[in-house]
Scaffold this active site. Structure first.
Site, PDB file in Angstrom:
ATOM      1  N   ASN A 116       0.821  -1.212   0.000  1.00  0.00           N
ATOM      2  CA  ASN A 116       0.000   0.000   0.000  1.00  0.00           C
ATOM      3  C   ASN A 116       0.856   1.263   0.000  1.00  0.00           C
ATOM      4  O   ASN A 116       0.566   2.230  -0.694  1.00  0.00           O
ATOM      5  CB  ASN A 116      -0.920   0.009   1.233  1.00  0.00           C
ATOM      6  CG  ASN A 116      -2.221  -0.737   0.988  1.00  0.00           C
ATOM      7  OD1 ASN A 116      -2.559  -1.066  -0.149  1.00  0.00           O
ATOM      8  ND2 ASN A 116      -2.948  -1.021   2.061  1.00  0.00           N
ATOM      9  N   GLY A 148      -1.217  -3.325   3.264  1.00  0.00           N
ATOM     10  CA  GLY A 148      -0.240  -2.608   4.070  1.00  0.00           C
ATOM     11  C   GLY A 148       0.637  -3.501   4.938  1.00  0.00           C
ATOM     12  O   GLY A 148       1.462  -2.996   5.705  1.00  0.00           O
ATOM     13  N   PHE A 154      -5.494   3.098  11.001  1.00  0.00           N
ATOM     14  CA  PHE A 154      -5.938   2.244   9.902  1.00  0.00           C
ATOM     15  C   PHE A 154      -5.326   2.788   8.606  1.00  0.00           C
ATOM     16  O   PHE A 154      -5.297   3.993   8.400  1.00  0.00           O
ATOM     17  CB  PHE A 154      -7.461   2.261   9.791  1.00  0.00           C
ATOM     18  CG  PHE A 154      -8.179   1.737  11.005  1.00  0.00           C
ATOM     19  CD1 PHE A 154      -8.641   0.435  11.040  1.00  0.00           C
ATOM     20  CD2 PHE A 154      -8.400   2.553  12.108  1.00  0.00           C
ATOM     21  CE1 PHE A 154      -9.318  -0.046  12.156  1.00  0.00           C
ATOM     22  CE2 PHE A 154      -9.071   2.072  13.226  1.00  0.00           C
ATOM     23  CZ  PHE A 154      -9.528   0.771  13.254  1.00  0.00           C
ATOM     24  N   GLU A 155      -4.906   1.880   7.721  1.00  0.00           N
ATOM     25  CA  GLU A 155      -4.152   2.335   6.558  1.00  0.00           C
ATOM     26  C   GLU A 155      -4.976   3.154   5.564  1.00  0.00           C
ATOM     27  O   GLU A 155      -4.425   3.832   4.720  1.00  0.00           O
ATOM     28  CB  GLU A 155      -3.505   1.156   5.846  1.00  0.00           C
ATOM     29  CG  GLU A 155      -4.493   0.100   5.399  1.00  0.00           C
ATOM     30  CD  GLU A 155      -3.841  -1.281   5.362  1.00  0.00           C
ATOM     31  OE1 GLU A 155      -2.919  -1.467   4.577  1.00  0.00           O
ATOM     32  OE2 GLU A 155      -4.265  -2.161   6.143  1.00  0.00           O
ATOM     33  N   ASN A 156      -6.303   3.087   5.665  1.00  0.00           N
ATOM     34  CA  ASN A 156      -7.116   3.923   4.772  1.00  0.00           C
ATOM     35  C   ASN A 156      -7.024   5.403   5.145  1.00  0.00           C
ATOM     36  O   ASN A 156      -7.427   6.269   4.374  1.00  0.00           O
ATOM     37  CB  ASN A 156      -8.584   3.470   4.784  1.00  0.00           C
ATOM     38  CG  ASN A 156      -9.213   3.546   6.167  1.00  0.00           C
ATOM     39  OD1 ASN A 156      -8.520   3.701   7.170  1.00  0.00           O
ATOM     40  ND2 ASN A 156     -10.520   3.414   6.227  1.00  0.00           N
TER      41      ASN A 156
END
Lengths: 333, 262, 333, 262
Positions: free
Chosen positions: A134, B136, B52-54
């Protein structure tokens, strides 16, 4: 002026149904409103690289992806961090030559079966994949957004994501000697971005988690906004800190309510978990997937047909039930 | 329901929660790690915060059950909602104490594979099963101060050497992380369906630290694909307390993740 | 937990006058409220590197700078893009050993006379300067915020900013061969940041132009917020996309209304142009400056004395006259 | 007031406005460039948009007079309000057509100095006058597709070689920008109190293109510190029209920048 697309002002079919009347009155200098079909037709040619699903599990532009399938686009390169089932659908529909992503599957249920079939069996045809994390896909887009050929990072070191992807380089830092991965810039041909609201000139507001949406919007050669609501430019200008991307970088604005379904859009509608479960079950075999595709993408004809098939009761059930307004902010002087 | 009446997943959540220390910045995944984070917050680590990766940072449980980190309730009342790059920047600059990752295949040095499982062990060129990939996870494993792996314990998943390193553990052992340039970190524990494992500070090889109640050391060895090292005094993993169970079940009322009701 | 400062929960004098009563009730887990004097005393030791004036001409933390002067801090390194007169004041007061900046002066009137006297004549003592452009100082902070030793750029090439600053390196890109300037990371010891509103736990909202404020907040070892208003945490949480920096990165929150005067703060007060003109005239000679310093910094004793000297009429005149509320945003689900 | 009744600054604003083309993305400074941008918007370039390095993007005039780009009225109704880095990223990626910069000292290749003026020309080691520095000027000069310099024309400011290159022009002439690695750009015009200058496409040396009304070529040469090249047919800079003046004065009603009332 920039060379990357400069649509002439025009009023189109989709622009009648919009809630903001100003767009019809010709009082704007640069109206960019297109129908979904027009926008996909114009900005997603065969062979294009397309970044989508940039906010991770929310604001996924499914309506745009389904229109790509209906238009029979081929040889696309899909770019995105995790792409919760949308990439899987496009792969199964035969639109995709290459995927550049960190994760491809069904977030709630695991495997993306079309992705697996393409890579494991070459079905419906072989698929190239460039694996990222990511962070590295975010950096690749940021590098393009910043106009530099690469950005340095300390992630990926020692992983096979790095060793097996020849796009990355490992170099010692000229200042400290420490090893750094250099992630090369990735400039998509087009970004397809679902947002809560946009104006006809390309101003837009998005809220909730943004993932790599800002980076994608700033990196891509063309930007197409898919807006839940079309509003007057003064709505967007009333809060310029929330504007996603400079309007002059936006090529087209599509009025596309519920365009993110089944993914959630904060303040508009919630995630349709059942749709993901259904897709998981109905994509386990190629035959089942083709049946799903026919029912939910091909037969519905367009996005309004898709919404009609969902039905008003289901759409109403997904609508937001609570209102949580942001605290007022005053831009007065 | 008495306290011995719990599922393996509930035990794993309780064990994972104990890995979180008060005040820590935790990179939270979904499923069991999210439940572990919420349990720790409600018990011994009320000041822990979760990333959180978002792009979301939270310090309160969401008011409704979450299937994904981007579901509406995870955003409402968040401390911060931002671009992924800013979350990852915190990780890279060393501001994240702990992250959780899960995987399909792990090896004796804690390397994790969530990408490609070879049909012929160790040889991806002869066919593979494709898993979703890193997301991630590689970033957490590369950049957090420490991370914890959560795994189903089966012999086919516990292999001497993973087919593909998606998320680096200790590579081939002592000194490897430093040699490849990773700035810090490494796995501090592996929590499986059978036991809890730590890493030898010298060799950085995994060893069995505690077995879950009712599991024998031999059973763990049988499901491990290499000669497993065992701590001199293996303990039994403490089961979840009744209060732990009450909390876990309040966060996962349908048993979506903890009672196989998915 | 992170090592960079972890103040214990405490309630202090400044926290009584705040409009939000919850801070007094002990219902928060981590109250970081300090007085201005406490915050400067604790987080700006002699020799510290301090980033301030990060939003360019607005939200300049003058109150914090004046407290630094009153506390007699020495050997500071000041970091910032343009620093409209604040750096000049600190230099004239003898607090500064080194300036790392793109521009030092008086934006409306040109020269910063103390900056000139220090560099041209060594008065009140010699000053080191590391010249940057606005972009390169932003990149230096971003590099620290991102935890990488440098960021690459194509600005500065061919300029003497680059050739005369040994901190920069020029290297060919390993991908393209093009020349790139590598800007090394700059991690300030502390960021002093004026914001419109903050909560006692470190949540904050800032709006209007932000300059390098986000980068500075994420780069610095310690972060001190100087807030026009202290609000309940739920106000900040109601709009998490607007939050400046994660609360766990904030060390202290100071209730400091009008702390940006004479710079403007959007939605709170306008720029006091006359104060800049007066400073320009009264800093032209060393003697005049010392007189100005005595009147506006030393004699007033603290920030409330400063506001008293300005007087209510002048403060009222500077208050915002129009209200321009941002369009509502719904975080409901 | 008749149209010949204008100040040199007003003429310069009108000349600068003509450098802006319809639809361009312009990096706007304060003072004369801001007025030029507003004048162009109101006349031949209604779709031009203006970027400010503090993080503001606008396409409408502010509703009140601005002293700095961060004054309240410049923010209200902006199209975008963001971090400086995002504005600079647009510049670096080649999205900015034109920028304006002003300076204290310029040389025959359009290099600009706003940092250090040597007491002994060309030798900073023997003392200097310190100017404020670059701000964003070096970034504009490095990265915009083209930029325009706005200067007071005096012999001490127009020197063969600047003491310090704050903002690169064409360096020492043909090929220099490419050689040092600049990706694009360079000055396209210099607008001074005496005339308008362009750059020879081959040598990249400055030449006189038009003199302002009432100014002789000889007067320009006298105030220039090297043998100035002159276009084969020097024209006269068109004066501002009455409409131009009306607009300029609506944007600077007190004459703060254009009528010496600062």
């Amino acid at each position: 002026m920039r060379s990357e697309g400069d649509p002439q002002p025009r009023l189109t079919e989709s622009e009648r149904g919009t809630p903001w009347a100003g767009a019809r009155k010709g009082i704007l200098s640069m109206v960019k409103i297109l129908t979904l079909a027009e926008a996909i037709g114009r900005f997603v040619p065969d062979g294009a690289s397309v970044v989508m699903g940039t906010a991770l599990e929310c604001l996924v532009p499914f309506a745009a992806g389904h229109e790509i399938i209906r238009k029979g686009k081929r040889d696309l390169t899909l770019i995105g961090p995790i792409s919760d089932i949308l990439f899987d659908q496009l792969i199964g529909a035969g639109c995709v030559r290459k995927v550049i992503a960190a994760w491809v599957g069904n977030v709630a249920h695991g495997s993306g079966y079309n992705f697996r079939r393409a890579l494991e069996e070459g079905s419906p045809h072989p698929l190239e994949v460039e694996d990222h994390s990511n962070f590295s896909i975010a950096l690749a887009l940021e590098a393009a957004a910043f106009g530099v050929p690469y950005l340095p990072t300390k992630t990926l070191l020692g992983s096979d994501i790095m060793t097996r992807n020849p796009a990355f380089k490992v170099e010692p830092c000229p200042f400290t000697g420490e090893l750094l991965v250099l992630v090369p810039a990735l400039e998509p041909d087009v970004a397809l971005l679902q947002v809560q609201r946009a104006d006809p000139e390309g101003g837009s507001h998005l809220w909730g988690p943004t993932g790599v949406t800002g980076a994608a919007a700033r990196a891509a050669k063309h930007v197409v906004l898919l807006a839940e609501e079309i509003v007057a430019p003064d709505v967007i200008r009333s809060d310029p800190n929330r504007t996603l991307v400079p309007p002059f970088r936006v090529d087209a604005v599509v009025h596309c309510p519920r365009g993110g379904h089944p993914s959630p859009v904060q303040g508009c509608y919630n995630r349709d978990h059942a749709a993901y479960t259904e897709y998981h079950q109905r994509s386990a075999t190629r035959e089942a997937f083709l049946d799903w595709l026919k029912e939910w993408v091909l037969e519905v004809g367009d996005h309004s047909g898709y919404l009609a098939r969902l039905g008003e009761a289901r759409l109403a059930e997904l609508s937001v039930k609570t209102s949580r307004l942001a605290a007022p902010v005053d831009y007065g002087f | 329901m008495v306290s011995s009446d719990y599922t393996p997943a509930e035990l794993m959540v309780a064990a994972a929660a104990r890995e979180i220390r008060e005040g820590e910045v935790v990179f939270v995944g979904m499923r069991l790690p999210l439940l572990a984070f919420l349990l720790a917050k409600a018990t011994h680590a009320p000041r822990a915060v979760g990333l959180f990766e978002n792009g979301v940072l939270r310090d309160r449980p969401a008011s409704e059950f979450l299937v994904t980190m981007s579901d509406g309730p995870n955003v409402t009342d968040a401390l911060w909602c931002t671009e992924m790059c800013e979350i990852m920047a915190l990780l890279q600059r060393g501001s994240v104490d702990l992250g959780f990752i899960g995987g399909a295949q792990v090896d004796r040095f804690g390397n994790l594979n969530t990408s490609y499982i070879a049909r012929t062990p160790g040889d991806l060129s002869r066919g593979f099963t494709r898993l979703p990939g890193s997301g991630g996870a590689c970033d957490i494993a590369s950049l957090a101060k420490r991370h914890v792996l959560i795994m189903t314990h089966e012999r086919r998943r516990f292999v001497p050497r993973v087919d593909y390193i998606t998320s680096p553990g200790y590579g081939d052992g002592s000194g490897w992380r430093n040699r490849v340039g990773l700035p810090r970190g490494g796995p501090s524990a592996v929590i499986t369906t059978l036991g809890l494992f730590r890493f030898d500070p010298d060799s950085q090889e995994i060893f069995l630290a505690s077995t879950h109640p009712g599991i024998t050391i031999q059973a763990v060895k049988t499901e491990t694909g290499w000669p497993l090292r065992v701590a001199p005094s293996v303990t039994v993993t403490p089961p979840p307390t009744p209060e732990d169970l009450r909390l876990i079940r309040s966060y996962d009322p349908q048993g979506f993740w903890t009672r196989g009701k998915e």
